[in-house]
Scaffold this motif. Sequence first.
Motif, mmCIF file in Angstrom:
data_model
loop_
_atom_site.group_PDB
_atom_site.id
_atom_site.type_symbol
_atom_site.label_atom_id
_atom_site.label_comp_id
_atom_site.label_asym_id
_atom_site.label_seq_id
_atom_site.Cartn_x
_atom_site.Cartn_y
_atom_site.Cartn_z
ATOM 1 N N UNK A 22 0.848 -1.198 0.000
ATOM 2 C CA UNK A 22 0.000 0.000 0.000
ATOM 3 C C UNK A 22 0.883 1.247 0.000
ATOM 4 N N UNK A 23 2.014 1.175 0.697
ATOM 5 C CA UNK A 23 2.949 2.300 0.706
ATOM 6 C C UNK A 23 3.413 2.678 -0.692
ATOM 7 N N UNK A 24 3.559 1.695 -1.568
ATOM 8 C CA UNK A 24 3.925 2.003 -2.961
ATOM 9 C C UNK A 24 2.843 2.845 -3.631
ATOM 10 N N UNK A 25 1.604 2.557 -3.326
ATOM 11 C CA UNK A 25 0.494 3.270 -3.981
ATOM 12 C C UNK A 25 0.368 4.710 -3.503
ATOM 13 N N UNK A 26 1.132 5.066 -2.486
ATOM 14 C CA UNK A 26 1.027 6.418 -1.927
ATOM 15 C C UNK A 26 2.201 7.301 -2.334
ATOM 16 N N UNK A 27 3.079 6.813 -3.176
ATOM 17 C CA UNK A 27 4.158 7.673 -3.648
ATOM 18 C C UNK A 27 5.388 6.920 -4.120
ATOM 19 N N UNK A 28 5.872 6.026 -3.306
ATOM 20 C CA UNK A 28 7.111 5.320 -3.638
ATOM 21 C C UNK A 28 6.839 4.233 -4.676
ATOM 22 N N UNK A 29 6.699 4.645 -5.912
ATOM 23 C CA UNK A 29 6.496 3.702 -7.003
ATOM 24 C C UNK A 29 7.331 4.142 -8.192
ATOM 25 N N UNK A 30 7.993 3.171 -8.822
ATOM 26 C CA UNK A 30 8.867 3.514 -9.947
ATOM 27 C C UNK A 30 8.097 4.060 -11.132
ATOM 28 N N UNK A 31 6.799 3.784 -11.211
ATOM 29 C CA UNK A 31 5.980 4.301 -12.302
ATOM 30 C C UNK A 31 5.307 5.621 -11.948
ATOM 31 N N UNK A 32 5.567 6.104 -10.753
ATOM 32 C CA UNK A 32 4.977 7.370 -10.322
ATOM 33 C C UNK A 32 5.889 8.509 -10.780
ATOM 34 N N UNK A 33 5.369 9.378 -11.616
ATOM 35 C CA UNK A 33 6.192 10.461 -12.167
ATOM 36 C C UNK A 33 6.733 11.360 -11.060
ATOM 37 N N UNK A 34 5.995 11.475 -9.979
ATOM 38 C CA UNK A 34 6.469 12.300 -8.865
ATOM 39 C C UNK A 34 7.677 11.664 -8.188
ATOM 40 N N UNK A 35 7.679 10.351 -8.096
ATOM 41 C CA UNK A 35 8.854 9.662 -7.543
ATOM 42 C C UNK A 35 10.055 9.848 -8.455
ATOM 43 N N UNK A 36 9.842 9.696 -9.747
ATOM 44 C CA UNK A 36 10.948 9.850 -10.696
ATOM 45 C C UNK A 36 11.518 11.261 -10.604
ATOM 46 N N UNK A 37 10.628 12.258 -10.504
ATOM 47 C CA UNK A 37 11.089 13.643 -10.408
ATOM 48 C C UNK A 37 11.846 13.892 -9.111
ATOM 49 N N UNK A 38 11.405 13.262 -8.031
ATOM 50 C CA UNK A 38 12.008 13.512 -6.724
ATOM 51 C C UNK A 38 13.298 12.717 -6.525
ATOM 52 N N UNK A 39 13.293 11.473 -6.902
ATOM 53 C CA UNK A 39 14.409 10.595 -6.544
ATOM 54 C C UNK A 39 15.099 9.949 -7.738
ATOM 55 N N UNK A 40 14.605 10.186 -8.945
ATOM 56 C CA UNK A 40 15.160 9.506 -10.105
ATOM 57 C C UNK A 40 16.629 9.794 -10.327
#
Lengths: 128, 379
Positions: free
Chosen positions: B174-192
């Motif tokens: 469930x934690x992945x669905x809230x931000x930490x997901x490799x397909x989440x553009x916000x994650x890529x922008x923040x940590x990519x």
Amino acid sequence: MSSSALRKLVLAAMFVGVAGTGIALALTAPSAETAGLDLDAEARTRAVEAWQAHLRKIGWPEEMVVATRPEFLQHISDKAPAGAGSWSFVFDGSSTHEQRVVTLTLASDGVLLGEPEIQWADLMVAGE
Amino acid sequence: MKHSILVAVRRGAKLFAAGCALQLALASSASAQLTIVRNFTGGAPPANLAGGGNLPDIFNAAADWWERTLCTQHTVTITFRWGALGGFTLGSHSLTAQGGSPNRETAGTITFDNDGSSVFFADPTPTESSEYAVFVELDDDLGGGLINVGRLHRNASGAALGRIDLFTVVQHEIGHALGLSSANASFVAEAGADKDVDVVAPLPAAGSVLPTDPGGSAHLDMSRALMKPSASPSFRHLVTDADILANAEISKFDTVLLGIPIEATTVVRNGTGVNPTGFVEVTPAVIGENWSTTVDLSNGANMSLVVLGLAGPTSSMTKWGELLVAFPHLTVSIAPGAHSAAIPFDCAIVGLTIPTQAATLGPPKLELHNALDVTVGAY
């Protein structure tokens, strides 16, 4: 013209003739090897297109989509005949904790058969 | 503190006949909540599942937990099921839709392994953790002051011993669905690029730098965090403050509730004991729910009062009995027995304790009753 230069010209003419024959043969009856070489490049292009289409589908901003060309899509992980001259290609960029796989099938003329399959997942694994 | 006390006047026909009734309402400037819509599509549980619990119940407990930590208006729909994953994979999350401003995941699918290669413990009471003898919390300073980076139960027994805790895996996915997901553009922008999550204001612990998997996957590179990429048998990991902050920063959840979610409690208090018992029923004061209580009118009174004090508790004798809440800053609800108050979904008021005293009003006279110390909880 010196004899040496004449010899080079003759060899060049022979090479062009051979290549021309090859091209003619490819147009009439493509060999699997020749077609495969063409299809590999086509598959890589299609894989990138499929990946970008998936990014759009799941809501990525367009500027990020066009800037994304994952390295793993340049390396074919698996390739197998899929019948009637078609070939299936697998591009696998998975790691232990993430699955990234693109699977697609191309006809012998490079036409995409069916929809490419995208598998992209965050994975949790058993540790010690 | 963002909350304030308002007194709303309702002039219902019945109560109007009795005079004037006041209904209390806790109002908030930041009433918003995360909603995780749960859609279970089945699949057979693994034959070697042990413990007596089941996936839907455990999923609900884990989703409830996350909802209590990220206090920002957002809805994400998660479809989950049992399915064969093979190898050492315990769970798999795929983002299927994202959007909005700020960009967040809006839909995802989660699969939990059922091919028998994952040996799960399915706890029928996942929030109690009674199968684990030791609970440990770990703090670390990652640049923004000390924050919790580990929250784990160990020394398992019974069915939990030697098995992977399904509650841990469900919370993680469930934690992945809230931000930490490799397909989440916000994650890529923040940590990519830099492989970390930089926590910034208004979040607490701003300045913290939370390392992510150097291999590029959407996990924290923190050995005790829930969002690390693996789970071990005989351990239960809970959501840590580092997990909360990482997802909050990626998905821009501006209001968070760190720590273990606080349960609503009610403590009976009666000073020297001279007052009669007045409260006969009371419900927990949970954010987003209705709090209600009933005052006993068997002494012949025809009206009751519930006095809420933001100050106190205190004790002083009056001619009507012992006053157990402090003046000033009091709010009074007047009704014939039943009282209620709507508690907003506002994480800022979780943990707030409100001294509350009952009274009854003639005939023959005003009489003070016992008090309750009501602590607002997340559940």
